[in-house]
Design a protein around this motif. Structure first.
Motif, PDB file in Angstrom:
ATOM      1  N   GLU A  72       0.967  -1.279  -0.043  1.00  0.00           N
ATOM      2  CA  GLU A  72      -0.082   0.039   0.022  1.00  0.00           C
ATOM      3  C   GLU A  72       0.660   1.255  -0.076  1.00  0.00           C
ATOM      4  N   THR A  73       0.241   2.223  -0.566  1.00  0.00           N
ATOM      5  CA  THR A  73       0.833   3.522  -0.504  1.00  0.00           C
ATOM      6  C   THR A  73       0.927   4.095   0.699  1.00  0.00           C
ATOM      7  N   PRO A  74       1.934   4.509   1.523  1.00  0.00           N
ATOM      8  CA  PRO A  74       1.800   5.106   2.839  1.00  0.00           C
ATOM      9  C   PRO A  74       1.258   6.445   2.704  1.00  0.00           C
ATOM     10  N   MET A  84      10.083   6.990   4.705  1.00  0.00           N
ATOM     11  CA  MET A  84      10.696   6.030   5.747  1.00  0.00           C
ATOM     12  C   MET A  84      10.085   4.763   5.520  1.00  0.00           C
ATOM     13  N   VAL A  85       8.734   4.671   5.308  1.00  0.00           N
ATOM     14  CA  VAL A  85       8.036   3.537   5.108  1.00  0.00           C
ATOM     15  C   VAL A  85       8.275   2.844   3.787  1.00  0.00           C
ATOM     16  N   ILE A  86       8.564   3.459   2.876  1.00  0.00           N
ATOM     17  CA  ILE A  86       8.854   2.801   1.432  1.00  0.00           C
ATOM     18  C   ILE A  86      10.468   2.310   1.573  1.00  0.00           C
ATOM     19  N   VAL A  87      11.257   3.066   2.133  1.00  0.00           N
ATOM     20  CA  VAL A  87      12.705   2.644   2.252  1.00  0.00           C
ATOM     21  C   VAL A  87      12.706   1.468   3.154  1.00  0.00           C
ATOM     22  N   THR A  88      12.110   1.531   4.515  1.00  0.00           N
ATOM     23  CA  THR A  88      11.966   0.315   5.046  1.00  0.00           C
ATOM     24  C   THR A  88      11.270  -0.855   4.577  1.00  0.00           C
ATOM     25  N   GLN A  89      10.419  -0.951   3.670  1.00  0.00           N
ATOM     26  CA  GLN A  89       9.652  -1.940   3.008  1.00  0.00           C
ATOM     27  C   GLN A  89      10.852  -2.368   2.064  1.00  0.00           C
ATOM     28  N   VAL A 158      14.604   4.549  -3.682  1.00  0.00           N
ATOM     29  CA  VAL A 158      15.016   2.842  -3.683  1.00  0.00           C
ATOM     30  C   VAL A 158      16.157   2.672  -4.559  1.00  0.00           C
ATOM     31  N   GLY A 159      16.823   3.475  -5.118  1.00  0.00           N
ATOM     32  CA  GLY A 159      18.048   3.049  -6.043  1.00  0.00           C
ATOM     33  C   GLY A 159      19.069   2.759  -5.016  1.00  0.00           C
ATOM     34  N   LEU A 160      19.319   3.707  -4.222  1.00  0.00           N
ATOM     35  CA  LEU A 160      20.448   3.365  -3.469  1.00  0.00           C
ATOM     36  C   LEU A 160      20.279   1.823  -2.611  1.00  0.00           C
ATOM     37  N   VAL A 161      19.372   1.514  -2.382  1.00  0.00           N
ATOM     38  CA  VAL A 161      18.993   0.271  -1.572  1.00  0.00           C
ATOM     39  C   VAL A 161      19.337  -0.925  -2.632  1.00  0.00           C
ATOM     40  N   VAL A 162      18.598  -0.528  -3.696  1.00  0.00           N
ATOM     41  CA  VAL A 162      18.716  -1.780  -4.866  1.00  0.00           C
ATOM     42  C   VAL A 162      20.140  -1.741  -5.086  1.00  0.00           C
ATOM     43  N   TYR A 163      21.011  -0.754  -5.406  1.00  0.00           N
ATOM     44  CA  TYR A 163      22.411  -0.569  -5.615  1.00  0.00           C
ATOM     45  C   TYR A 163      23.220  -1.583  -4.590  1.00  0.00           C
ATOM     46  N   ARG A 164      23.025  -1.161  -3.254  1.00  0.00           N
ATOM     47  CA  ARG A 164      23.824  -2.055  -2.289  1.00  0.00           C
ATOM     48  C   ARG A 164      23.463  -3.425  -2.342  1.00  0.00           C
ATOM     49  N   GLY A 165      22.036  -3.736  -2.545  1.00  0.00           N
ATOM     50  CA  GLY A 165      21.625  -5.135  -2.506  1.00  0.00           C
ATOM     51  C   GLY A 165      22.237  -5.955  -3.787  1.00  0.00           C
ATOM     52  N   LEU A 166      22.420  -5.337  -4.621  1.00  0.00           N
ATOM     53  CA  LEU A 166      22.898  -5.845  -5.885  1.00  0.00           C
ATOM     54  C   LEU A 166      24.217  -6.089  -5.747  1.00  0.00           C
ATOM     55  N   ILE A 167      24.946  -5.255  -5.147  1.00  0.00           N
ATOM     56  CA  ILE A 167      26.728  -5.410  -5.108  1.00  0.00           C
ATOM     57  C   ILE A 167      26.833  -6.152  -3.547  1.00  0.00           C
ATOM     58  N   PRO A 174      17.984   3.728   7.305  1.00  0.00           N
ATOM     59  CA  PRO A 174      16.908   4.469   6.435  1.00  0.00           C
ATOM     60  C   PRO A 174      16.789   5.989   7.020  1.00  0.00           C
ATOM     61  N   ALA A 175      16.800   6.251   8.352  1.00  0.00           N
ATOM     62  CA  ALA A 175      16.785   7.715   8.832  1.00  0.00           C
ATOM     63  C   ALA A 175      17.616   8.693   8.128  1.00  0.00           C
ATOM     64  N   PRO A 176      18.936   8.173   8.400  1.00  0.00           N
ATOM     65  CA  PRO A 176      19.793   9.361   7.812  1.00  0.00           C
ATOM     66  C   PRO A 176      19.611   9.434   6.288  1.00  0.00           C
ATOM     67  N   MET A 177      19.427   8.265   5.646  1.00  0.00           N
ATOM     68  CA  MET A 177      19.237   8.398   4.249  1.00  0.00           C
ATOM     69  C   MET A 177      18.240   9.121   3.591  1.00  0.00           C
ATOM     70  N   VAL A 178      16.737   8.987   4.540  1.00  0.00           N
ATOM     71  CA  VAL A 178      15.873   9.701   3.989  1.00  0.00           C
ATOM     72  C   VAL A 178      16.122  11.323   4.364  1.00  0.00           C
ATOM     73  N   LYS A 179      16.568  11.502   5.430  1.00  0.00           N
ATOM     74  CA  LYS A 179      17.076  13.088   5.754  1.00  0.00           C
ATOM     75  C   LYS A 179      17.834  13.549   4.607  1.00  0.00           C
ATOM     76  N   ALA A 180      18.965  12.794   4.254  1.00  0.00           N
ATOM     77  CA  ALA A 180      19.769  13.500   3.101  1.00  0.00           C
ATOM     78  C   ALA A 180      19.035  13.710   1.826  1.00  0.00           C
ATOM     79  N   LEU A 181      18.311  12.713   1.349  1.00  0.00           N
ATOM     80  CA  LEU A 181      17.347  12.871   0.247  1.00  0.00           C
ATOM     81  C   LEU A 181      16.659  14.195   0.410  1.00  0.00           C
ATOM     82  N   LEU A 182      15.831  14.202   1.555  1.00  0.00           N
ATOM     83  CA  LEU A 182      15.046  15.385   1.767  1.00  0.00           C
ATOM     84  C   LEU A 182      15.686  16.747   1.473  1.00  0.00           C
ATOM     85  N   TYR A 183      16.860  16.675   2.106  1.00  0.00           N
ATOM     86  CA  TYR A 183      17.764  17.763   2.483  1.00  0.00           C
ATOM     87  C   TYR A 183      18.016  18.175   0.779  1.00  0.00           C
TER      88      TYR A 183
END
Length: 189
Positions: A72-74, A84-89, A158-167, A174-183
């Protein structure tokens, strides 16, 4: 069909599709038509009547699997909370070793087969478009500028999470990641 022929079993299609999706999830794209037939409890001919090639079956199974994984879309009341919900999922999937292994194999297959790449690209774009309400609400609340590049933000979420997962490197908190994106999206305008 001759008078002595059997009536088609209406459950066979569903059993074959379910077997292909299950094998894709557990074994990755290397599953075989024979394994699908065995898992579905049908003969090889039943599988080949529905899929001319293994690639056709793989593309169908991948499409079905990606369509089934749509959370579901949060709507938490804030853009930061929604992201945060999307990144955590997204992170949660990569914490499951079988999911991570299979996903790496499927992305590898996407590098070899443009059809697989297109199924993944379409599913990811469709998912992000379904989440567009998050950005509309954020713009209305003044959390994002109206001219923000929302496709770029979506890809970065999602790109950073997928990239790190692939390699196969450790995932970010997730919290600092989302804050950095939003900043980056709220302070560069």
């Amino acid at each position: 069909m001759s008078a002595r022929g059997r009536k088609p079993d209406p459950t066979v299609d569903a059993r074959i599709k379910e077997a292909a999706v299950t094998l894709l999830a557990t074994k990755g794209p290397s599953f075989t038509m024979d394994e699908v037939a065995s898992a579905a409890g049908v003969g090889r001919a039943s599988v080949f009547r529905r899929y001319a090639t293994k690639r056709d079956m793989l593309l169908d199974a991948l499409t079905l699997a990606l369509d089934a994984q749509v959370p579901e879309t949060p709507d938490t009341g804030s853009l930061e909370g929604d992201l945060m919900v999307i990144v955590t999922q997204t992170l949660a999937g990569w914490q499951v070793p079988e999911f991570a292994k299979t996903t790496r194999e499927i992305f590898g297959e996407a590098g070899r087969d443009p059809g697989v790449a297109e199924v993944i690209r379409t599913a990811m774009r469709d998912k992000r478009e379904r989440d567009w309400a998050i950005y509309d609400r954020a713009i209305a609340r003044g959390e994002l500028p109206a001219d923000a590049d929302l496709w770029l933000l979506s890809d970065m979420v999602v790109g950073l999470v997928v990239y790190r997962g692939l390699i196969d490197v450790p995932q970010p908190d997730p919290a600092p990641m989302v804050k950095a994106l939003l900043y980056g999206f709220t302070h560069n305008h």
